[in-house]
Structure formats: C-alpha cells, structure tokens
Motif scaffolding. Structure first.
Motif, PDB file in Angstrom:
ATOM      1  N   LEU A  10      -5.355  82.737  68.177  1.00 10.21           N
ATOM      2  CA  LEU A  10      -5.917  82.720  66.825  1.00 10.21           C
ATOM      3  C   LEU A  10      -5.660  81.374  66.158  1.00 10.21           C
ATOM      4  O   LEU A  10      -6.550  80.786  65.528  1.00 10.21           O
ATOM      5  CB  LEU A  10      -5.294  83.853  66.009  1.00 10.21           C
ATOM      6  CG  LEU A  10      -5.899  84.142  64.637  1.00 10.21           C
ATOM      7  CD1 LEU A  10      -7.329  84.643  64.777  1.00 10.21           C
ATOM      8  CD2 LEU A  10      -5.051  85.171  63.891  1.00 10.21           C
ATOM      9  N   SER A  11      -4.460  80.880  66.312  1.00 11.66           N
ATOM     10  CA  SER A  11      -4.106  79.585  65.728  1.00 11.66           C
ATOM     11  C   SER A  11      -4.915  78.460  66.355  1.00 11.66           C
ATOM     12  O   SER A  11      -5.384  77.549  65.660  1.00 11.66           O
ATOM     13  CB  SER A  11      -2.607  79.325  65.907  1.00 11.66           C
ATOM     14  OG  SER A  11      -2.249  78.041  65.444  1.00 11.66           O
ATOM     15  N   ARG A  15      -8.437  78.453  64.953  1.00 10.74           N
ATOM     16  CA  ARG A  15      -8.448  78.006  63.565  1.00 10.74           C
ATOM     17  C   ARG A  15      -8.252  76.487  63.486  1.00 10.74           C
ATOM     18  O   ARG A  15      -8.981  75.793  62.749  1.00 10.74           O
ATOM     19  CB  ARG A  15      -7.353  78.733  62.789  1.00 10.74           C
ATOM     20  CG  ARG A  15      -7.372  78.442  61.290  1.00 10.74           C
ATOM     21  CD  ARG A  15      -6.304  79.228  60.562  1.00 10.74           C
ATOM     22  NE  ARG A  15      -4.953  78.851  60.984  1.00 10.74           N
ATOM     23  CZ  ARG A  15      -4.138  79.638  61.696  1.00 10.74           C
ATOM     24  NH1 ARG A  15      -4.519  80.835  62.052  1.00 10.74           N
ATOM     25  NH2 ARG A  15      -2.930  79.223  62.034  1.00 10.74           N
ATOM     26  N   ALA A  20     -11.428  74.538  64.657  1.00  6.70           N
ATOM     27  CA  ALA A  20     -12.504  74.545  63.660  1.00  6.70           C
ATOM     28  C   ALA A  20     -12.171  73.643  62.474  1.00  6.70           C
ATOM     29  O   ALA A  20     -13.031  72.893  61.994  1.00  6.70           O
ATOM     30  CB  ALA A  20     -12.758  75.978  63.185  1.00  6.70           C
ATOM     31  N   LEU A  21     -10.942  73.703  61.995  1.00  3.96           N
ATOM     32  CA  LEU A  21     -10.544  72.879  60.856  1.00  3.96           C
ATOM     33  C   LEU A  21     -10.493  71.394  61.220  1.00  3.96           C
ATOM     34  O   LEU A  21     -10.548  70.535  60.344  1.00  3.96           O
ATOM     35  CB  LEU A  21      -9.183  73.338  60.333  1.00  3.96           C
ATOM     36  CG  LEU A  21      -9.175  74.708  59.641  1.00  3.96           C
ATOM     37  CD1 LEU A  21      -7.751  75.153  59.345  1.00  3.96           C
ATOM     38  CD2 LEU A  21      -9.999  74.663  58.353  1.00  3.96           C
ATOM     39  N   TYR A  46      -9.911  90.168  62.397  1.00  2.81           N
ATOM     40  CA  TYR A  46      -9.700  88.722  62.550  1.00  2.81           C
ATOM     41  C   TYR A  46     -10.854  87.899  61.987  1.00  2.81           C
ATOM     42  O   TYR A  46     -10.720  86.677  61.840  1.00  2.81           O
ATOM     43  CB  TYR A  46      -9.517  88.378  64.035  1.00  2.81           C
ATOM     44  CG  TYR A  46      -8.322  89.025  64.676  1.00  2.81           C
ATOM     45  CD1 TYR A  46      -7.071  88.420  64.639  1.00  2.81           C
ATOM     46  CD2 TYR A  46      -8.446  90.242  65.333  1.00  2.81           C
ATOM     47  CE1 TYR A  46      -5.972  89.018  65.244  1.00  2.81           C
ATOM     48  CE2 TYR A  46      -7.349  90.853  65.933  1.00  2.81           C
ATOM     49  CZ  TYR A  46      -6.116  90.236  65.879  1.00  2.81           C
ATOM     50  OH  TYR A  46      -5.034  90.834  66.468  1.00  2.81           O
ATOM     51  N   GLU A  62     -10.339  85.615  58.508  1.00  5.36           N
ATOM     52  CA  GLU A  62      -9.539  84.394  58.663  1.00  5.36           C
ATOM     53  C   GLU A  62     -10.300  83.320  59.425  1.00  5.36           C
ATOM     54  O   GLU A  62     -10.279  82.140  59.062  1.00  5.36           O
ATOM     55  CB  GLU A  62      -8.229  84.731  59.386  1.00  5.36           C
ATOM     56  CG  GLU A  62      -7.345  83.538  59.675  1.00  5.36           C
ATOM     57  CD  GLU A  62      -6.070  83.922  60.408  1.00  5.36           C
ATOM     58  OE1 GLU A  62      -5.346  83.018  60.836  1.00  5.36           O
ATOM     59  OE2 GLU A  62      -5.808  85.142  60.552  1.00  5.36           O
ATOM     60  N   LEU A  63     -10.989  83.724  60.497  1.00  2.00           N
ATOM     61  CA  LEU A  63     -11.702  82.756  61.318  1.00  2.00           C
ATOM     62  C   LEU A  63     -12.908  82.188  60.584  1.00  2.00           C
ATOM     63  O   LEU A  63     -13.177  80.974  60.643  1.00  2.00           O
ATOM     64  CB  LEU A  63     -12.137  83.410  62.628  1.00  2.00           C
ATOM     65  CG  LEU A  63     -10.997  83.765  63.590  1.00  2.00           C
ATOM     66  CD1 LEU A  63     -11.520  84.566  64.770  1.00  2.00           C
ATOM     67  CD2 LEU A  63     -10.298  82.502  64.093  1.00  2.00           C
ATOM     68  N   ARG A  94     -13.331  81.853  57.374  1.00  7.78           N
ATOM     69  CA  ARG A  94     -12.870  80.936  56.324  1.00  7.78           C
ATOM     70  C   ARG A  94     -12.444  79.586  56.897  1.00  7.78           C
ATOM     71  O   ARG A  94     -12.511  78.561  56.207  1.00  7.78           O
ATOM     72  CB  ARG A  94     -11.709  81.568  55.545  1.00  7.78           C
ATOM     73  CG  ARG A  94     -12.170  82.645  54.568  1.00  7.78           C
ATOM     74  CD  ARG A  94     -11.057  83.120  53.654  1.00  7.78           C
ATOM     75  NE  ARG A  94     -10.086  83.962  54.345  1.00  7.78           N
ATOM     76  CZ  ARG A  94      -8.862  83.612  54.673  1.00  7.78           C
ATOM     77  NH1 ARG A  94      -8.427  82.386  54.367  1.00  7.78           N
ATOM     78  NH2 ARG A  94      -8.043  84.437  55.284  1.00  7.78           N
ATOM     79  N   ALA A  95     -11.991  79.578  58.172  1.00  4.39           N
ATOM     80  CA  ALA A  95     -11.595  78.321  58.812  1.00  4.39           C
ATOM     81  C   ALA A  95     -12.790  77.546  59.355  1.00  4.39           C
ATOM     82  O   ALA A  95     -12.633  76.388  59.770  1.00  4.39           O
ATOM     83  CB  ALA A  95     -10.607  78.609  59.953  1.00  4.39           C
ATOM     84  N   VAL A 154     -14.933  78.916  61.852  1.00  2.00           N
ATOM     85  CA  VAL A 154     -15.367  79.442  63.143  1.00  2.00           C
ATOM     86  C   VAL A 154     -16.661  80.230  62.937  1.00  2.00           C
ATOM     87  O   VAL A 154     -16.763  81.040  62.017  1.00  2.00           O
ATOM     88  CB  VAL A 154     -14.286  80.348  63.775  1.00  2.00           C
ATOM     89  CG1 VAL A 154     -14.796  80.997  65.060  1.00  2.00           C
ATOM     90  CG2 VAL A 154     -13.015  79.550  64.036  1.00  2.00           C
TER      91      VAL A 154
END
Length: 473
Positions: free
Chosen positions: A338-339, A342, A345-346, A371, A374-375, A377-378, A380
């Motif tokens: 997950l990290s 993120r 993408a960022l 999930y 969170e993804l 918003r980053a 993805v």
C-alpha cells in the motif's frame, strides 16, 4: 446450586481473561503486526472461538520436511543452472531491470536468461486449445501443475489428452492442489492411474494436514511443461470459464519456448519432490528461439525464507519511472505494498490498478474497497472491469518489464500460497501486454475520489470491518 452456578461463572470469566492475556503475549511474537492486530481483535471479542481459530489458521507454518525439501531443491537449482550459464542475460546498467533481476535471483533461485519466445494468450478458449494441442504433440513427457481442476468439459478434455499421450508412451505426471482440485481428483484419479498417468495431490488435508502445514495454505501455481519445447504459465485453471456461476473468467496465459522451459520444469520437479520425495531429471537441452526474449522465473511461497512475490512486486512499484499497470482479481495489500503504491503515485508515476467489478469472494471484495479512498487521494487510478470476472494476474512497468503468472496482490498470495510468475524484460512483450491492458480499460469504469467519497456510511463501516480480517483472507 446457586453457589455452584456462581463458581462456574467465575471459572468461565477467569478462563476468558486467561485466554485474552495469553493471546496478548503469544500472538505478537509469532505473527506480523497487521496479522497480530486482527487475531487479537478476534480473540478479544470472542475468546473461546478466536483461540481455536488461531491455533488452526493463525501461524503460516509448513512442516519441517517441506521446508527442508524446498531448501534442497533451491540448492540443486542453483548448482544445475551452471548448464545454462552461457545463456545468462546481463541487463543494461543503471536501469530498473538491473536492480530487480538480482533480487529475484537471490530470492527465487533463477537467473535471467535469453533465447526465449513468449506468446500472450488472452482468449480463454484459445489458451485451452493451445494447451491441448501441445499435449497432443508430446513425444516424451507431459507435466501439469494446477491449483484447480473441475469435473467439467474442460477437465474431461485435459484428462482425455493425458490418456491419449500416455497410450503413445509419453510419461505424464499431474500435480493438483488437494483442495482446489478436489472435484477433479475425486472424479479422475483412478482413471488416470489406470491409464498410466502419475497423479499427486499437493498439500493434502484431512488427517494428513499436520504433515503438510497450516490447512489453508495452498499451491496456487498453474504450470504446464511439454517435452523440452514448450511451457504454459498464467492465471487459467483446468476448468470451464464459467465454473463459478455468474462469474465467467477472463484470464491471461503466457506460452513459453526456449531455455525458460527447463527452468519451468525445475519448478515442477521441485514441487514433485516436495510432495513425493522423488527426484526428477530436468531436461536442459532446450533450443534457443529467434525471438530472443529475456525472461526470469519468480517462484514464491511459504517454504522460501523470504516473501519473494511481495518483495519483487514492491520493488517493481518503487522502480517504475513513468508508469505501472497492475491487474489482479483480489486486492488486499499489506502495508508495504500500500505504501509503495501511494509513494509511486505521489512521486509522479502513473499508477493504474485494474480490478474486477464483480468478485466471487464477497468478504474480499468489501475489504479491498476499504483501500480505494486512500489510494485515490494519492493519485492512484482505479478501474473496475465489468464484462467478466477479471481473473488475470499481471503487471507492466514502463516499456520494458512485464510480469505474468498466478500472483494476486493480496496477503494470501504473498504469504500463504505457492505462486509462480515470469518476468519478461522485452519491449515487444510489454507492448503486447499494453494492448491487452488497453482492451480492459475500454470496458472499465474509472473511479473518482469525489464520487467514491459519496458512498453511504454503512458501506464504509462494512469495508472497515472486512479490512480487519485481511490476515484471514
């Protein structure tokens, strides 16, 4: 009578808290932090149920014999690869490939080699026909290793092909997961044995499960090796595409030729040895192909010292410079994955997840939806494929790395299942995979962060609760 009832109540209360305290000291030392939190939550709420479940399913353990045999197989593979040393492919320096190839080799034993041909089969029936045609053309041996085989028209066709090959004097061996292929084993085992086909059930359950490992650990690989000339690897099982009613599958299979076939045969031989103790000779004289594709096998599973698939996938995400597309039917990532998504993408990498809008596992579907927020918003991108149940498992990185196989992007694939993938370091293969990805996206709904956040509160609660059970999926 009242005194006895009072004493019994205190006894049950004491037992209840004893279980909770024992779990608090015992579980974190034997599980990952994420899994430990899930189990402690279950034991805390329902101690008398949570403890037995943890004892059965809590620790991802394998028998010592299986771990030892895997280590022996890895040693043999490393020693025997000296025969393929002249075919070692050296990746160009200062590239993502130059970083991923050594990691995969150190963890999964196989070096990158050139001289291969890779054909991507995106049509379910065409992939099945290719497999049956290759078996029909076998002259020496046929080795099949599959997670699932049903007693349907596809299972019947494969069994008939094996019977006909055995009648020609071809040495046929069939490895099937004891749980996934239960129906096929029950229907066809005696018939195959009578025809001279060797059959083995992998990770058997029942009274024998203590000699295998944790009962929900499975061999999820899909491999076919025919003579020393062709291999098949991918997501497609030995069953009709609609074996789950209402969820017709879309798959992807890579048909391989060249020296990689000998490496694929080594994976089959390793699993055969782990199950039976019998050592098989692997053919090494595999001819080169004019296509000259560089490939590298990525086997993984709980018998290895490290989580090979998880580490390789996370490394690929971090190494992507422009784009990465990930296709999986089940998306329940651990914190590291997950990290990685993120951060990529960022950092400006175009990260595209392609998931199936339909899902044959409801709890998993709810958990993976937890999930999305969170993804999204980053940055993805998440696309949901609608026409079929998208069961294919593959990814592409930039324009020169493709990974195709049986690996899902979930904790089960990373930690509990034996899996297999093939890395292709070739722009032509990646271009073909990009065409397939574009075809998926044409039939997808792209989620937007604003729209996703408008879903009802009860769905958010359901997703959050399902996510707590990620260690059980």
């Amino acid at each position: 009578m009242a005194v006895e009832g009072f004493q019994m109540s205190w006894l049950l209360l004491a037992l209840d808290w004893l279980i909770r305290l024992a779990a608090l000291f015992w579980i974190p030392s034997r599980s990952t932090p994420g899994a430990a939190r899930s189990w402690l939550l279950l034991v805390g709420f329902v101690p008398l149920l949570g403890l037995p479940l943890y004892l059965l399913l809590g620790e991802p353990w394998l028998s010592r014999q299986r771990v030892r045999r895997q280590a022996e197989s890895s040693q043999v593979i490393r020693e025997e690869q000296v025969l393929l040393q002249p075919l070692r492919w050296l990746p160009p320096g200062d590239t993502p490939i130059a970083e991923i190839a050594p990691l995969v080799e150190r963890q999964g034993d196989f070096m990158p080699i050139h001289g291969n041909a890779v054909m991507l089969l995106d049509d379910y029936d065409a992939a099945l026909r290719a497999l049956l045609d290759d078996i029909a053309g076998a002259s020496q041996r046929v080795h099949l290793l599959y997670y699932l085989m049903f007693d349907d028209a596809v299972g019947e066709a494969v069994i008939t092909a094996l019977e006909q090959a055995a009648a020609r004097g071809v040495h046929c061996r069939l490895l099937l997961d004891a749980v996934g292929a239960k129906r096929g084993l029950r229907r066809y085992r005696k018939r195959l044995l009578a025809a001279g086909v060797e059959v083995r059930a992998m990770l058997p359950g029942g009274l024998r499960w203590r000699r295998s490992g944790r009962m929900d650990m499975r061999n999820h690989r899909k491999i076919a090796v025919i003579d020393n000339r062709v291999g098949h690897i991918g997501s497609q099982n030995l069953a009709a595409s609609d074996f789950v009613p209402g969820f017709p599958n879309r798959e992807l299979v890579a048909r391989l030729q060249g020296p990689v076939v000998a490496q694929l045969e080594a994976v089959f031989a390793s699993d055969w040895f782990i199950e039976s103790g019998q050592r098989l000779e692997v053919m090494a004289d595999v001819p080169l192909c004019a296509a000259d594709v560089a490939t590298q096998l990525l086997p993984s599973g709980p018998a290895y010292p490290f989580s090979n698939a998880r580490d390789a996938v996370n490394a690929l995400i971090h190494l992507a410079r422009r784009r990465i597309v990930l296709v999986t039917p089940y998306f329940v990532p651990d914190e590291a994955t997950l990290s990685a998504l993120r951060i990529a993408a960022l950092s400006g990498v175009q990260v595209q997840l392609i998931l199936s809008a339909s899902n044959n596992q409801r709890l998993t579907a709810w958990a993976q939806q937890a999930y999305y927020d969170e993804l999204l918003r980053a940055g993805v991108r998440i696309a949901l494929y609608r026409p079929h149940f998208l069961h294919a498992k593959h990814l592409s990185v930039d324009d020169d790395i493709a990974l195709v196989g049986s690996i899902n992007l979930d904790i089960r694939s990373f930690a509990l299942n034996a899996e297999i993938g093939v890395l292709c370091y070739d722009t032509a293969v990646v271009r073909r995979l990009q065409v397939i990805e574009a075809d998926y996206l044409a039939d997808c709904e792209q989620l937007s962060a604003a729209r996703w956040q408008q879903r009802p509160a009860w769905r958010r609660s359901r997703e959050g609760i399902a996510r707590l059970a990620d260690a059980l999926m």
